[in-house]
Scaffold this motif. Structure first.
Motif, short mmCIF file in Angstrom:
data_model
loop_
_atom_site.label_atom_id
_atom_site.label_comp_id
_atom_site.label_asym_id
_atom_site.label_seq_id
_atom_site.Cartn_x
_atom_site.Cartn_y
_atom_site.Cartn_z
N ARG A 7 0.82 -1.22 0.00
CA ARG A 7 0.00 0.00 0.00
C ARG A 7 0.85 1.27 0.00
O ARG A 7 0.60 2.19 -0.79
CB ARG A 7 -0.93 0.01 1.22
CG ARG A 7 -1.93 1.17 1.23
CD ARG A 7 -2.59 1.32 2.57
NE ARG A 7 -1.62 1.72 3.60
CZ ARG A 7 -1.89 1.75 4.89
NH1 ARG A 7 -3.07 1.35 5.34
NH2 ARG A 7 -0.96 2.13 5.77
N ASP A 8 1.87 1.29 0.86
CA ASP A 8 2.72 2.48 0.97
C ASP A 8 4.00 2.37 0.15
O ASP A 8 4.62 3.38 -0.17
CB ASP A 8 3.10 2.72 2.43
CG ASP A 8 1.88 2.89 3.32
OD1 ASP A 8 0.96 3.64 2.92
OD2 ASP A 8 1.83 2.25 4.38
N ALA A 43 0.13 4.91 -3.53
CA ALA A 43 -1.02 5.35 -2.72
C ALA A 43 -1.42 6.77 -3.04
O ALA A 43 -2.57 7.14 -2.91
CB ALA A 43 -0.69 5.21 -1.24
#
Length: 351
Positions: free
Chosen positions: A279-280, A347
């Protein structure tokens, strides 16, 4: 006193295979092949050897014949400080080929040897083996290779992007593989991509970096040197490089580590810094060793079929040994992008 018979003379001192070879004008290895019924001997040579055997009344010793046969297919695999996962894959492939062909595989570690010590060890090794398998970084050592080639020992270099004219090679196209992986990250929306290099003394590392840069150029993305860190194909070097990349105020949205050990280290540092992968931060590696699937999430990576490559390398060596034709082969193996869970779109838009 009576005349000593030929039979009595033979009993007092056994004729050696080297004497037969000298009379026949061939190598002891060729004599051994004829005696053991090997078909890879010219008929004229076979007859020449058999005439010498009859003239000298040579009777092969069964134990010596077994030893000669073993030495005729004795292959050395030499390694220095590899990734444990990489070495494991190498051994799986080489042992598979050895079991299939009844070859004898001997494994040597030359960790900590100086360049001169490596050359000396190569000279000694050349007297007792029929072929040598060299994984990186020794596959890049001109000193070791020159000693083995000079001794007439066939060599197969694994995973080297430098194709030397006097040894065979089994490799992937590191440039194309790296370019494809970088293009994959770009296609997912990443434009700020960190890269961790492999050892500067290995040409495969350089080709992976070249492929990374070529993909950026093709996509119109400027190379940011601050996002490139030096690694050494070890987990610890991956930790240090990842710390530097992720400490930047404007950190990358993806990191391409040029082997799986370093990519696994990137995932560890990301978790320690409270970042969620993917995600990051997206993370990719290269080789598809066990390190790629022992981290969470499992790594998207480039499959270099190491076990298959060492198996193929053994086959090339054995073919060279048995035919006595040291043909140089450059065998490029197909790679594959393996998609797992460590890549996602960024993201937020970089910038």
């Amino acid at each position: 006193m009576g005349t000593t018979t030929k039979s009595a003379r033979r009993k007092s001192r056994a004729v050696t295979i080297h004497e037969v070879a000298a009379v026949a004008g061939v190598s002891p290895m060729t004599v051994s092949r004829v005696i053991n019924g090997n078909t890879n001997v010219r008929e004229s040579t076979r007859q020449q050897v058999m005439r010498a055997v009859e003239a000298l009344d040579y009777t092969p010793n069964l134990a010596a014949r077994s030893l000669a046969a073993a030495q005729g297919t004795r292959i050395a695999l030499i390694y220095t400080n590899p990734s444990g996962a990489y070495l494991s894959e190498l051994l799986v492939g080489a042992l598979r080929a050895a079991a299939r062909t009844a070859a004898q595989l001997v494994v040597h570690s030359w960790d900590g040897y100086s360049a001169e010590a490596e050359r000396s060890a190569a000279r000694v090794l050349a007297r007792s083996v029929a072929g040598v398998l060299l994984p990186p970084p020794l596959s890049e050592s001109r000193g070791v290779i020159s000693e083995l080639v000079k001794a007439g020992v066939p060599v197969v270099a694994l995973a080297s992007a430098h194709v030397a004219p006097d040894v065979s090679h089994v490799r992937i196209d590191d440039f194309r593989a790296s370019k494809e992986m970088t293009a994959h990250l770009i296609a997912r929306g990443h434009t700020r991509i960190g890269f961790i290099k492999g050892p500067p003394n290995q040409t495969a590392s350089a080709r992976r970096y070249d492929g990374f840069r070529a993909a950026l150029v093709e996509a119109g993305i400027a190379l940011d040197d601050s996002l490139v860190q030096q690694g050494h194909f070890t987990y610890l070097s991956g930790l240090a490089a990842a710390e530097k990349l992720l400490a930047r105020r404007k950190r990358p949205t993806a990191i391409f580590a040029s082997n799986d050990d370093m990519a696994a280290a990137v995932v560890s540092v990301a978790h320690r810094n409270g970042l969620e992968v993917p995600r990051d931060l997206s993370v990719v590696g290269c080789d598809d060793t066990s390190a790629a699937t022992t981290v969470w999430p499992e790594l998207t990576t480039i499959r270099q079929p190491i076990a298959s490559m060492s198996n193929t390398a053994m086959d090339i060596l054995l073919r060279s040994i048995h035919t006595e034709q040291h043909e140089v082969v450059d065998h490029v193996v197909d790679h594959q992008l393996v998609m797992r869970d460590s890549v996602a779109p960024p993201a937020r838009p970089p910038g």
